[in-house]
Motif scaffolding. Structure first.
Motif, PDB file in Angstrom:
ATOM      1  N   GLY A  39       0.817  -1.475   0.175  1.00  0.00           N
ATOM      2  CA  GLY A  39      -0.314  -0.384  -0.173  1.00  0.00           C
ATOM      3  C   GLY A  39       0.696   1.398  -0.587  1.00  0.00           C
ATOM      4  O   GLY A  39       0.309   2.378  -0.728  1.00  0.00           O
ATOM      5  N   ILE A  40       1.757   1.261   0.912  1.00  0.00           N
ATOM      6  CA  ILE A  40       2.733   2.322   0.732  1.00  0.00           C
ATOM      7  C   ILE A  40       3.532   2.401  -0.860  1.00  0.00           C
ATOM      8  O   ILE A  40       3.359   3.686  -1.020  1.00  0.00           O
ATOM      9  CB  ILE A  40       3.813   2.473   1.913  1.00  0.00           C
ATOM     10  CG1 ILE A  40       3.082   2.514   3.327  1.00  0.00           C
ATOM     11  CG2 ILE A  40       4.832   3.364   1.377  1.00  0.00           C
ATOM     12  CD1 ILE A  40       3.798   1.927   4.199  1.00  0.00           C
ATOM     13  N   THR A  43       0.796   3.977  -2.918  1.00  0.00           N
ATOM     14  CA  THR A  43       1.137   5.049  -2.836  1.00  0.00           C
ATOM     15  C   THR A  43       1.913   6.088  -3.572  1.00  0.00           C
ATOM     16  O   THR A  43       1.784   7.097  -4.109  1.00  0.00           O
ATOM     17  CB  THR A  43       0.927   5.510  -0.859  1.00  0.00           C
ATOM     18  OG1 THR A  43      -0.975   4.181  -0.753  1.00  0.00           O
ATOM     19  CG2 THR A  43       0.533   7.202  -1.060  1.00  0.00           C
ATOM     20  N   PHE A  44       2.939   6.000  -3.593  1.00  0.00           N
ATOM     21  CA  PHE A  44       4.405   7.248  -3.605  1.00  0.00           C
ATOM     22  C   PHE A  44       4.473   6.541  -4.667  1.00  0.00           C
ATOM     23  O   PHE A  44       4.843   7.287  -6.028  1.00  0.00           O
ATOM     24  CB  PHE A  44       5.707   6.489  -3.284  1.00  0.00           C
ATOM     25  CG  PHE A  44       5.448   6.680  -1.186  1.00  0.00           C
ATOM     26  CD1 PHE A  44       5.480   8.694  -1.369  1.00  0.00           C
ATOM     27  CD2 PHE A  44       5.691   5.950  -0.717  1.00  0.00           C
ATOM     28  CE1 PHE A  44       5.118   8.896  -0.080  1.00  0.00           C
ATOM     29  CE2 PHE A  44       5.583   6.596   1.148  1.00  0.00           C
ATOM     30  CZ  PHE A  44       5.218   8.094   1.007  1.00  0.00           C
ATOM     31  N   ALA A  45       4.285   5.496  -5.828  1.00  0.00           N
ATOM     32  CA  ALA A  45       4.032   5.282  -6.832  1.00  0.00           C
ATOM     33  C   ALA A  45       3.431   5.961  -7.794  1.00  0.00           C
ATOM     34  O   ALA A  45       3.375   6.296  -8.706  1.00  0.00           O
ATOM     35  CB  ALA A  45       4.868   3.453  -7.425  1.00  0.00           C
ATOM     36  N   LYS A  46       2.137   5.625  -7.455  1.00  0.00           N
ATOM     37  CA  LYS A  46       1.375   6.508  -8.332  1.00  0.00           C
ATOM     38  C   LYS A  46       0.953   7.645  -7.884  1.00  0.00           C
ATOM     39  O   LYS A  46       0.022   8.447  -8.228  1.00  0.00           O
ATOM     40  CB  LYS A  46      -0.075   5.966  -7.754  1.00  0.00           C
ATOM     41  CG  LYS A  46      -0.578   4.527  -8.497  1.00  0.00           C
ATOM     42  CD  LYS A  46      -1.919   3.850  -8.520  1.00  0.00           C
ATOM     43  CE  LYS A  46      -1.692   2.631  -9.038  1.00  0.00           C
ATOM     44  NZ  LYS A  46      -3.618   2.679  -8.637  1.00  0.00           N
ATOM     45  N   ARG A  47       1.574   8.129  -7.211  1.00  0.00           N
ATOM     46  CA  ARG A  47       1.574   9.879  -6.050  1.00  0.00           C
ATOM     47  C   ARG A  47       0.305  10.466  -5.820  1.00  0.00           C
ATOM     48  O   ARG A  47       0.064  11.753  -5.980  1.00  0.00           O
ATOM     49  CB  ARG A  47       2.038  10.783  -7.336  1.00  0.00           C
ATOM     50  CG  ARG A  47       3.740  10.300  -7.541  1.00  0.00           C
ATOM     51  CD  ARG A  47       4.254  11.439  -8.036  1.00  0.00           C
ATOM     52  NE  ARG A  47       5.530  11.438  -8.805  1.00  0.00           N
ATOM     53  CZ  ARG A  47       6.636  11.636  -7.897  1.00  0.00           C
ATOM     54  NH1 ARG A  47       6.730  12.801  -7.654  1.00  0.00           N
ATOM     55  NH2 ARG A  47       7.749  11.602  -8.463  1.00  0.00           N
ATOM     56  N   LYS A  48      -0.195   8.838  -5.253  1.00  0.00           N
ATOM     57  CA  LYS A  48      -1.876   9.682  -4.812  1.00  0.00           C
ATOM     58  C   LYS A  48      -2.104   8.538  -3.514  1.00  0.00           C
ATOM     59  O   LYS A  48      -1.468   7.386  -3.628  1.00  0.00           O
ATOM     60  CB  LYS A  48      -2.748   9.815  -5.605  1.00  0.00           C
ATOM     61  CG  LYS A  48      -3.094   8.481  -6.768  1.00  0.00           C
ATOM     62  CD  LYS A  48      -4.438   8.604  -8.290  1.00  0.00           C
ATOM     63  CE  LYS A  48      -4.820   7.352  -8.133  1.00  0.00           C
ATOM     64  NZ  LYS A  48      -5.658   7.435  -9.566  1.00  0.00           N
ATOM     65  N   PHE A  49      -2.731   8.766  -2.991  1.00  0.00           N
ATOM     66  CA  PHE A  49      -3.541   8.256  -1.496  1.00  0.00           C
ATOM     67  C   PHE A  49      -4.133   6.571  -2.457  1.00  0.00           C
ATOM     68  O   PHE A  49      -5.045   6.679  -3.273  1.00  0.00           O
ATOM     69  CB  PHE A  49      -4.385   8.591  -1.056  1.00  0.00           C
ATOM     70  CG  PHE A  49      -5.186   7.641   0.034  1.00  0.00           C
ATOM     71  CD1 PHE A  49      -3.785   7.341   1.293  1.00  0.00           C
ATOM     72  CD2 PHE A  49      -6.417   7.269   0.602  1.00  0.00           C
ATOM     73  CE1 PHE A  49      -5.026   6.374   2.579  1.00  0.00           C
ATOM     74  CE2 PHE A  49      -6.958   6.043   1.156  1.00  0.00           C
ATOM     75  CZ  PHE A  49      -5.865   6.181   2.491  1.00  0.00           C
ATOM     76  N   SER A  50      -3.611   6.112  -1.165  1.00  0.00           N
ATOM     77  CA  SER A  50      -4.022   3.725  -2.319  1.00  0.00           C
ATOM     78  C   SER A  50      -4.756   3.670  -0.991  1.00  0.00           C
ATOM     79  O   SER A  50      -4.102   4.042   0.065  1.00  0.00           O
ATOM     80  CB  SER A  50      -3.019   3.006  -2.229  1.00  0.00           C
ATOM     81  OG  SER A  50      -3.741   1.758  -2.818  1.00  0.00           O
ATOM     82  N   ALA A  51      -5.993   3.444  -1.116  1.00  0.00           N
ATOM     83  CA  ALA A  51      -7.647   2.404  -0.706  1.00  0.00           C
ATOM     84  C   ALA A  51      -7.112   1.322  -0.053  1.00  0.00           C
ATOM     85  O   ALA A  51      -7.893   1.452   0.935  1.00  0.00           O
ATOM     86  CB  ALA A  51      -8.627   2.526  -1.375  1.00  0.00           C
ATOM     87  N   LEU A  52      -5.628   0.555  -0.216  1.00  0.00           N
ATOM     88  CA  LEU A  52      -5.436  -0.171   0.098  1.00  0.00           C
ATOM     89  C   LEU A  52      -4.847   0.021   1.307  1.00  0.00           C
ATOM     90  O   LEU A  52      -4.545  -1.205   1.708  1.00  0.00           O
ATOM     91  CB  LEU A  52      -4.591  -0.843  -0.939  1.00  0.00           C
ATOM     92  CG  LEU A  52      -5.238  -1.290  -2.573  1.00  0.00           C
ATOM     93  CD1 LEU A  52      -4.199  -1.819  -3.037  1.00  0.00           C
ATOM     94  CD2 LEU A  52      -5.905  -2.306  -2.203  1.00  0.00           C
ATOM     95  N   LEU A  53      -4.248   1.006   1.593  1.00  0.00           N
ATOM     96  CA  LEU A  53      -3.854   1.059   2.967  1.00  0.00           C
ATOM     97  C   LEU A  53      -4.214   0.720   4.164  1.00  0.00           C
ATOM     98  O   LEU A  53      -4.423   0.861   5.401  1.00  0.00           O
ATOM     99  CB  LEU A  53      -3.006   2.902   3.655  1.00  0.00           C
ATOM    100  CG  LEU A  53      -2.095   2.864   1.945  1.00  0.00           C
ATOM    101  CD1 LEU A  53      -1.740   4.350   3.130  1.00  0.00           C
ATOM    102  CD2 LEU A  53      -1.193   1.924   3.364  1.00  0.00           C
ATOM    103  N   ALA A  54      -6.194   0.678   4.037  1.00  0.00           N
ATOM    104  CA  ALA A  54      -6.818   0.895   5.108  1.00  0.00           C
ATOM    105  C   ALA A  54      -7.039  -0.590   5.480  1.00  0.00           C
ATOM    106  O   ALA A  54      -7.712  -1.560   6.511  1.00  0.00           O
ATOM    107  CB  ALA A  54      -8.276   0.932   4.271  1.00  0.00           C
ATOM    108  N   ILE A  55      -7.496  -1.700   4.679  1.00  0.00           N
ATOM    109  CA  ILE A  55      -7.257  -2.805   4.791  1.00  0.00           C
ATOM    110  C   ILE A  55      -5.793  -3.465   5.657  1.00  0.00           C
ATOM    111  O   ILE A  55      -6.413  -4.125   6.512  1.00  0.00           O
ATOM    112  CB  ILE A  55      -6.824  -3.776   3.953  1.00  0.00           C
ATOM    113  CG1 ILE A  55      -8.123  -3.612   2.028  1.00  0.00           C
ATOM    114  CG2 ILE A  55      -6.293  -5.105   4.034  1.00  0.00           C
ATOM    115  CD1 ILE A  55      -7.529  -4.596   1.227  1.00  0.00           C
ATOM    116  N   PRO A  56      -4.258  -3.541   5.182  1.00  0.00           N
ATOM    117  CA  PRO A  56      -3.997  -3.529   6.995  1.00  0.00           C
ATOM    118  C   PRO A  56      -4.173  -2.793   7.847  1.00  0.00           C
ATOM    119  O   PRO A  56      -4.093  -3.983   9.193  1.00  0.00           O
ATOM    120  CB  PRO A  56      -3.055  -3.017   6.345  1.00  0.00           C
ATOM    121  CG  PRO A  56      -2.222  -2.667   5.392  1.00  0.00           C
ATOM    122  CD  PRO A  56      -3.518  -3.084   4.921  1.00  0.00           C
TER     123      PRO A  56
END
Length: 82
Positions: A39-40, A43-56
């Protein structure tokens, strides 16, 4: 099967429950770390927040509950001298 407290379990049940809980804690920890890293990275590769960070973050609650249960089991084992 109803959830029983470690003080109500026999020695064999306690040992079996410890093994199962240890596997659950290990798998939960590995999956939380792996998903958090992905997720991190996204987030940095696309330069926008990834909602996948909510899962962990949500799986962290499951990890903590199992970890507390494992700690209680180990305390009961040491109290019994197993």
């Amino acid at each position: 099967m109803a959830n029983r407290q470690p003080t109500e379990m026999s020695n064999e049940e306690l040992l079996k429950k410890e093994k199962i809980t240890l596997v659950a804690v290990t798998l939960a920890a590995v999956s939380v770390i792996l998903m958090l890293a992905v997720g991190i990275y996204l987030t940095f590769a696309k330069r926008k927040f990834s909602a996948l960070l909510a899962i962990p973050v949500s799986l962290l609650a499951i990890f903590l509950a199992n970890y507390v249960n494992l700690k209680k089991i180990r305390q009961e084992k040491s109290a019994r001298g197993i």
